[in-house]
Design a protein around this motif. Structure first.
Motif, short mmCIF file in Angstrom:
data_model
loop_
_atom_site.label_atom_id
_atom_site.label_comp_id
_atom_site.label_asym_id
_atom_site.label_seq_id
_atom_site.Cartn_x
_atom_site.Cartn_y
_atom_site.Cartn_z
N GLY A 1 33.78 35.03 23.74
CA GLY A 1 34.11 35.37 25.12
C GLY A 1 32.89 35.74 25.94
N ALA A 2 31.78 36.08 25.29
CA ALA A 2 30.59 36.50 26.01
C ALA A 2 29.57 35.37 26.18
CB ALA A 2 29.93 37.67 25.28
N HIS A 3 29.80 34.24 25.56
CA HIS A 3 28.87 33.12 25.69
C HIS A 3 28.97 32.54 27.10
CE1 HIS A 3 26.83 29.32 24.98
NE2 HIS A 3 26.33 29.88 23.90
N PRO A 4 27.84 32.29 27.77
CA PRO A 4 27.91 31.86 29.17
C PRO A 4 28.52 30.48 29.41
CG PRO A 4 25.65 31.79 28.36
CD PRO A 4 26.47 32.46 27.30
N TYR A 5 28.57 29.62 28.39
CA TYR A 5 29.14 28.29 28.58
C TYR A 5 30.59 28.18 28.14
CZ TYR A 5 24.27 27.01 29.19
OH TYR A 5 22.99 26.93 29.63
N LEU A 6 31.14 29.22 27.56
CA LEU A 6 32.52 29.20 27.10
C LEU A 6 33.34 30.17 27.95
CD1 LEU A 6 31.90 29.22 23.25
CD2 LEU A 6 32.47 27.27 24.69
N LEU A 7 33.87 29.67 29.04
CA LEU A 7 34.61 30.50 29.98
C LEU A 7 36.10 30.45 29.67
CD1 LEU A 7 32.75 29.40 33.22
CD2 LEU A 7 32.31 31.40 31.81
N GLY A 8 36.71 31.62 29.57
CA GLY A 8 38.15 31.70 29.34
C GLY A 8 38.56 31.60 27.89
N PHE A 9 37.64 31.76 26.93
CA PHE A 9 37.96 31.65 25.51
C PHE A 9 38.16 33.00 24.84
CE2 PHE A 9 36.28 27.46 26.30
CZ PHE A 9 37.03 26.65 25.47
N GLU A 10 38.35 34.04 25.62
CA GLU A 10 38.56 35.37 25.04
C GLU A 10 39.79 35.39 24.16
OE1 GLU A 10 38.39 34.84 28.39
OE2 GLU A 10 36.36 35.53 28.81
N GLU A 11 40.83 34.69 24.57
CA GLU A 11 42.08 34.64 23.80
C GLU A 11 41.85 33.99 22.44
OE1 GLU A 11 45.96 35.21 22.69
OE2 GLU A 11 44.92 36.05 24.41
N LEU A 12 40.97 33.00 22.38
CA LEU A 12 40.67 32.34 21.11
C LEU A 12 40.04 33.31 20.13
CD1 LEU A 12 40.52 29.78 19.38
CD2 LEU A 12 38.32 29.30 20.46
N GLU A 13 39.15 34.16 20.61
CA GLU A 13 38.52 35.14 19.73
C GLU A 13 39.56 36.14 19.21
OE1 GLU A 13 34.51 37.81 19.58
OE2 GLU A 13 35.24 37.15 21.52
N ARG A 14 40.45 36.61 20.08
CA ARG A 14 41.50 37.54 19.64
C ARG A 14 42.42 36.86 18.63
NH1 ARG A 14 41.08 39.20 25.09
NH2 ARG A 14 42.69 37.79 25.78
N LEU A 15 42.71 35.59 18.85
CA LEU A 15 43.56 34.82 17.95
C LEU A 15 42.92 34.70 16.57
CD1 LEU A 15 46.16 33.04 17.94
CD2 LEU A 15 44.69 31.15 18.53
N MET A 16 41.62 34.46 16.51
CA MET A 16 40.92 34.35 15.23
C MET A 16 40.94 35.68 14.49
SD MET A 16 37.79 31.83 16.40
CE MET A 16 36.71 32.40 15.15
N GLU A 17 40.75 36.77 15.20
CA GLU A 17 40.79 38.09 14.56
C GLU A 17 42.18 38.41 14.03
OE1 GLU A 17 39.32 40.85 17.44
OE2 GLU A 17 37.27 40.07 17.32
N ARG A 18 43.22 38.08 14.83
CA ARG A 18 44.59 38.34 14.40
C ARG A 18 44.96 37.50 13.18
NH1 ARG A 18 48.56 36.77 18.75
NH2 ARG A 18 48.83 34.88 17.55
N THR A 19 44.50 36.25 13.16
CA THR A 19 44.79 35.36 12.04
C THR A 19 44.12 35.85 10.77
OG1 THR A 19 44.99 33.51 13.56
CG2 THR A 19 44.68 32.97 11.25
#
Length: 145
Positions: A7-25
């Protein structure tokens, strides 16, 4: 060493949900029961196979909860008059979750020889091209006045 956040990478906008999904999985990986396979059956289809020996169709439930495919198993209580000298066959309840990507749909499920097969298909994404109109900066100021 610094942890890089998606979510903090400057070229990956709007992927915060993906990071939360990976942690939950990662947290819901469970104890490995029942064992399962995931295979790609074609370019756009998959099959999840769970080893559910001893479970009948009535003991199993398959649900789609938000973006997660959830498989639950619960065997009925056996009569107490049975006396086991050795009990090595697991008869415990379980819950196994699989996170599905957007566009992946459940096509069906079947049980055969103690194996539960769940077939999935991904619809090929449609190519979308959108042109964004560029306005002049001074026109925007005029419309605000």
């Amino acid at each position: 060493m610094t942890k890089i956040s998606l979510g903090a990478h400057p070229y990956l906008l709007g992927f915060e949900e993906l990071e939360r999904l990976m942690e939950r999985t990662a947290k819901s990986a469970g104890d490995g029961y029942p064992p399962y396979n995931i295979e790609q059956t074609s370019q756009h289809s998959y099959r999840i196979t769970l080893a559910v020996a001893g479970f009948s169709e009535d003991d199993l439930s398959i649900t789609l909860e938000e973006k997660s495919l959830v498989v639950r198993g619960r065997q009925r209580d056996e009569p107490e008059e049975r006396v086991f000298l050795h009990r090595g066959i697991a008869a415990r309840q379980f819950q196994r979750s699989f996170v599905l990507a957007d566009g992946v749909e459940i096509e069906g499920a079947a049980i055969e020889n103690g194996l539960l097969h769940i077939d999935l298909a991904r619809k090929p994404p449609q190519s979308v091209v959108q042109t964004i109109r560029i306005q002049r900066g001074d026109r925007k100021k005029e419309s605000e006045a």
